[in-house]
Design a protein around this motif. Structure first.
Motif, PDB file in Angstrom:
ATOM      1  N   LEU A  23       0.828  -1.189   0.000  1.00  0.00           N
ATOM      2  CA  LEU A  23       0.000   0.000   0.000  1.00  0.00           C
ATOM      3  C   LEU A  23       0.867   1.244   0.000  1.00  0.00           C
ATOM      4  O   LEU A  23       2.045   1.210   0.332  1.00  0.00           O
ATOM      5  CB  LEU A  23      -0.886   0.006   1.251  1.00  0.00           C
ATOM      6  N   ASP A  24       0.239   2.372  -0.373  1.00  0.00           N
ATOM      7  CA  ASP A  24       0.983   3.616  -0.203  1.00  0.00           C
ATOM      8  C   ASP A  24       0.954   3.975   1.282  1.00  0.00           C
ATOM      9  O   ASP A  24       0.189   3.403   2.072  1.00  0.00           O
ATOM     10  CB  ASP A  24       0.437   4.718  -1.112  1.00  0.00           C
ATOM     11  N   PRO A  25       1.798   4.922   1.732  1.00  0.00           N
ATOM     12  CA  PRO A  25       1.925   5.174   3.169  1.00  0.00           C
ATOM     13  C   PRO A  25       0.629   5.611   3.836  1.00  0.00           C
ATOM     14  O   PRO A  25       0.355   5.219   4.973  1.00  0.00           O
ATOM     15  CB  PRO A  25       2.996   6.283   3.231  1.00  0.00           C
ATOM     16  N   TRP A  26      -0.184   6.432   3.145  1.00  0.00           N
ATOM     17  CA  TRP A  26      -1.444   6.863   3.756  1.00  0.00           C
ATOM     18  C   TRP A  26      -2.372   5.677   3.965  1.00  0.00           C
ATOM     19  O   TRP A  26      -2.983   5.529   5.026  1.00  0.00           O
ATOM     20  CB  TRP A  26      -2.134   7.908   2.880  1.00  0.00           C
ATOM     21  N   GLU A  27      -2.482   4.814   2.972  1.00  0.00           N
ATOM     22  CA  GLU A  27      -3.358   3.653   3.094  1.00  0.00           C
ATOM     23  C   GLU A  27      -2.890   2.730   4.213  1.00  0.00           C
ATOM     24  O   GLU A  27      -3.709   2.190   4.975  1.00  0.00           O
ATOM     25  CB  GLU A  27      -3.419   2.900   1.767  1.00  0.00           C
ATOM     26  N   ALA A  28      -1.592   2.554   4.338  1.00  0.00           N
ATOM     27  CA  ALA A  28      -1.052   1.707   5.399  1.00  0.00           C
ATOM     28  C   ALA A  28      -1.400   2.279   6.770  1.00  0.00           C
ATOM     29  O   ALA A  28      -1.776   1.544   7.692  1.00  0.00           O
ATOM     30  CB  ALA A  28       0.455   1.561   5.244  1.00  0.00           C
ATOM     31  N   ALA A  29      -1.302   3.602   6.918  1.00  0.00           N
ATOM     32  CA  ALA A  29      -1.655   4.236   8.190  1.00  0.00           C
ATOM     33  C   ALA A  29      -3.149   4.108   8.461  1.00  0.00           C
ATOM     34  O   ALA A  29      -3.568   3.845   9.594  1.00  0.00           O
ATOM     35  CB  ALA A  29      -1.240   5.705   8.170  1.00  0.00           C
ATOM     36  N   LYS A 163      -3.110   3.987  17.335  1.00  0.00           N
ATOM     37  CA  LYS A 163      -4.039   4.929  16.725  1.00  0.00           C
ATOM     38  C   LYS A 163      -3.403   6.313  16.569  1.00  0.00           C
ATOM     39  O   LYS A 163      -3.596   6.976  15.546  1.00  0.00           O
ATOM     40  CB  LYS A 163      -5.319   5.028  17.551  1.00  0.00           C
ATOM     41  N   MET A 164      -2.672   6.765  17.578  1.00  0.00           N
ATOM     42  CA  MET A 164      -2.050   8.084  17.478  1.00  0.00           C
ATOM     43  C   MET A 164      -0.985   8.113  16.382  1.00  0.00           C
ATOM     44  O   MET A 164      -0.859   9.087  15.641  1.00  0.00           O
ATOM     45  CB  MET A 164      -1.433   8.485  18.823  1.00  0.00           C
ATOM     46  N   ASP A 165      -0.216   7.020  16.273  1.00  0.00           N
ATOM     47  CA  ASP A 165       0.805   6.963  15.225  1.00  0.00           C
ATOM     48  C   ASP A 165       0.154   6.954  13.847  1.00  0.00           C
ATOM     49  O   ASP A 165       0.601   7.657  12.935  1.00  0.00           O
ATOM     50  CB  ASP A 165       1.664   5.718  15.406  1.00  0.00           C
ATOM     51  N   ALA A 166      -0.909   6.176  13.687  1.00  0.00           N
ATOM     52  CA  ALA A 166      -1.598   6.123  12.400  1.00  0.00           C
ATOM     53  C   ALA A 166      -2.236   7.468  12.064  1.00  0.00           C
ATOM     54  O   ALA A 166      -2.163   7.932  10.922  1.00  0.00           O
ATOM     55  CB  ALA A 166      -2.661   5.026  12.420  1.00  0.00           C
ATOM     56  N   PHE A 167      -2.850   8.108  13.058  1.00  0.00           N
ATOM     57  CA  PHE A 167      -3.465   9.416  12.847  1.00  0.00           C
ATOM     58  C   PHE A 167      -2.426  10.436  12.404  1.00  0.00           C
ATOM     59  O   PHE A 167      -2.636  11.196  11.441  1.00  0.00           O
ATOM     60  CB  PHE A 167      -4.151   9.879  14.132  1.00  0.00           C
ATOM     61  N   ALA A 168      -1.294  10.472  13.091  1.00  0.00           N
ATOM     62  CA  ALA A 168      -0.239  11.417  12.739  1.00  0.00           C
ATOM     63  C   ALA A 168       0.299  11.151  11.335  1.00  0.00           C
ATOM     64  O   ALA A 168       0.562  12.082  10.573  1.00  0.00           O
ATOM     65  CB  ALA A 168       0.892  11.351  13.765  1.00  0.00           C
ATOM     66  N   TYR A 173       0.717  12.828   5.464  1.00  0.00           N
ATOM     67  CA  TYR A 173       0.663  12.536   4.038  1.00  0.00           C
ATOM     68  C   TYR A 173      -0.409  13.321   3.283  1.00  0.00           C
ATOM     69  O   TYR A 173      -0.389  13.372   2.064  1.00  0.00           O
ATOM     70  CB  TYR A 173       0.489  11.032   3.809  1.00  0.00           C
ATOM     71  N   GLU A 174      -1.351  13.920   4.013  1.00  0.00           N
ATOM     72  CA  GLU A 174      -2.379  14.712   3.335  1.00  0.00           C
ATOM     73  C   GLU A 174      -2.440  16.130   3.890  1.00  0.00           C
ATOM     74  O   GLU A 174      -3.482  16.783   3.821  1.00  0.00           O
ATOM     75  CB  GLU A 174      -3.746  14.037   3.472  1.00  0.00           C
ATOM     76  N   VAL A 175      -1.312  16.613   4.408  1.00  0.00           N
ATOM     77  CA  VAL A 175      -1.332  17.856   5.175  1.00  0.00           C
ATOM     78  C   VAL A 175      -1.823  19.046   4.343  1.00  0.00           C
ATOM     79  O   VAL A 175      -2.553  19.907   4.849  1.00  0.00           O
ATOM     80  CB  VAL A 175       0.056  18.139   5.788  1.00  0.00           C
ATOM     81  N   ARG A 176      -1.474  19.117   3.058  1.00  0.00           N
ATOM     82  CA  ARG A 176      -1.857  20.294   2.262  1.00  0.00           C
ATOM     83  C   ARG A 176      -3.370  20.400   2.133  1.00  0.00           C
ATOM     84  O   ARG A 176      -3.963  21.445   2.441  1.00  0.00           O
ATOM     85  CB  ARG A 176      -1.210  20.230   0.873  1.00  0.00           C
ATOM     86  N   THR A 177      -4.017  19.344   1.680  1.00  0.00           N
ATOM     87  CA  THR A 177      -5.471  19.398   1.508  1.00  0.00           C
ATOM     88  C   THR A 177      -6.192  19.404   2.857  1.00  0.00           C
ATOM     89  O   THR A 177      -7.250  20.031   2.999  1.00  0.00           O
ATOM     90  CB  THR A 177      -5.963  18.212   0.662  1.00  0.00           C
ATOM     91  N   TYR A 178      -5.627  18.718   3.836  1.00  0.00           N
ATOM     92  CA  TYR A 178      -6.230  18.660   5.172  1.00  0.00           C
ATOM     93  C   TYR A 178      -6.274  20.046   5.807  1.00  0.00           C
ATOM     94  O   TYR A 178      -7.323  20.494   6.296  1.00  0.00           O
ATOM     95  CB  TYR A 178      -5.419  17.685   6.020  1.00  0.00           C
ATOM     96  N   GLU A 179      -5.152  20.759   5.776  1.00  0.00           N
ATOM     97  CA  GLU A 179      -5.114  22.099   6.354  1.00  0.00           C
ATOM     98  C   GLU A 179      -5.967  23.066   5.549  1.00  0.00           C
ATOM     99  O   GLU A 179      -6.590  23.979   6.116  1.00  0.00           O
ATOM    100  CB  GLU A 179      -3.667  22.597   6.431  1.00  0.00           C
ATOM    101  N   GLN A 180      -5.998  22.885   4.240  1.00  0.00           N
ATOM    102  CA  GLN A 180      -6.858  23.729   3.407  1.00  0.00           C
ATOM    103  C   GLN A 180      -8.323  23.556   3.803  1.00  0.00           C
ATOM    104  O   GLN A 180      -9.083  24.527   3.901  1.00  0.00           O
ATOM    105  CB  GLN A 180      -6.653  23.380   1.932  1.00  0.00           C
ATOM    106  N   TRP A 181      -8.729  22.315   4.022  1.00  0.00           N
ATOM    107  CA  TRP A 181     -10.098  22.037   4.432  1.00  0.00           C
ATOM    108  C   TRP A 181     -10.412  22.668   5.795  1.00  0.00           C
ATOM    109  O   TRP A 181     -11.411  23.365   5.964  1.00  0.00           O
ATOM    110  CB  TRP A 181     -10.321  20.524   4.489  1.00  0.00           C
TER     111      TRP A 181
END
Length: 215
Positions: A23-29, A163-168, A173-181
């Motif tokens: 998986l890609d890193p986001w999917e793995a998390a 859970k905290m490690d996966a959340f972080a 990995y999606e910080v740009r769109t996440y912060e924009q949202w």
């Protein structure tokens, strides 16, 4: 998938590790964050709070960004039978074990005709019949979410909490769109309410929960 021998804990761990590596890193998390059953129970709770028990059981429902399909299983457990899922990741969809139809597609170019479905669910195109519904569950900058971000950035916490490690990791990995949202809540609410009349809406535990009908 059936195997010719019983799964031992070691074999199961190795299998999970191999799956994570593909998986890609986001999917793995995302897969580390919750077990399938934890996610299913979370979705059932959300659906109940947002009025799903009152929806027609023969409604045609599509869940966008359905991932590994645990939201679809939650809908099935609540008695819905005409369910479909859409996600961009064939790797995540391959893990779905339910009976709902799943399609690999870009949610900006959906493989459905306009107004052909009754209920659209987005958790974490928007086409309906006149009396259809849309459901959103998305991150929202509440005090709780701010606190979770602070905690998840502490290295010892990430080491001891899956859970905290996966959340972080997902956030990184999606910080740009996440912060924009998170940075434009009033715009998001204004757009949602311009197209949908709120039926259920509340903000809590770092989430925006919204169910609406088309205007």
């Amino acid at each position: 998938m059936p195997t010719s021998h019983a799964e031992t804990p070691e074999n199961e761990t190795n299998s999970h590790t191999q799956n994570a590596l593909s998986l890609d890193p986001w999917e793995a998390a995302y897969l580390r964050f919750e077990t399938p059953e934890e996610e299913i129970q979370k979705f059932i709770g959300r659906l109940n709070r947002l009025g799903a028990p009152q929806w027609p059981r023969d409604a045609e429902i599509v869940e966008l960004f359905c991932g590994r399909g645990n939201g679809l299983i939650a809908l099935q457990r609540l008695g819905f039978t005409r369910i479909e899922g859409v996600d961009l990741s064939p790797r995540l969809l391959a893990q779905f074990k339910g009976s709902a139809k799943c399609t690999v597609a870009d949610c900006r170019r959906l493989p459905f005709t306009d107004r052909s479905k009754d209920i659209l669910i987005v958790q974490g195109g928007l086409h309906h019949r006149k009396d259809g519904r849309v459901m959103f569950v998305e991150p929202w900058r509440t005090p709780f979410l701010t606190f979770v971000h602070l905690i998840s950035e502490i290295p010892p916490v990430r080491r001891i909490s899956r859970k905290m490690d996966a959340f972080a990791a997902m956030t990184e990995y999606e910080v740009r769109t996440y912060e924009q949202w998170l940075g434009q809540p009033e715009l998001i609410k204004r757009i949602a309410r311009a197209h949908f009349v709120p039926v259920h809406e509340y903000f809590g535990w770092g989430k925006w929960h919204f169910v609406g009908t088309p205007r």
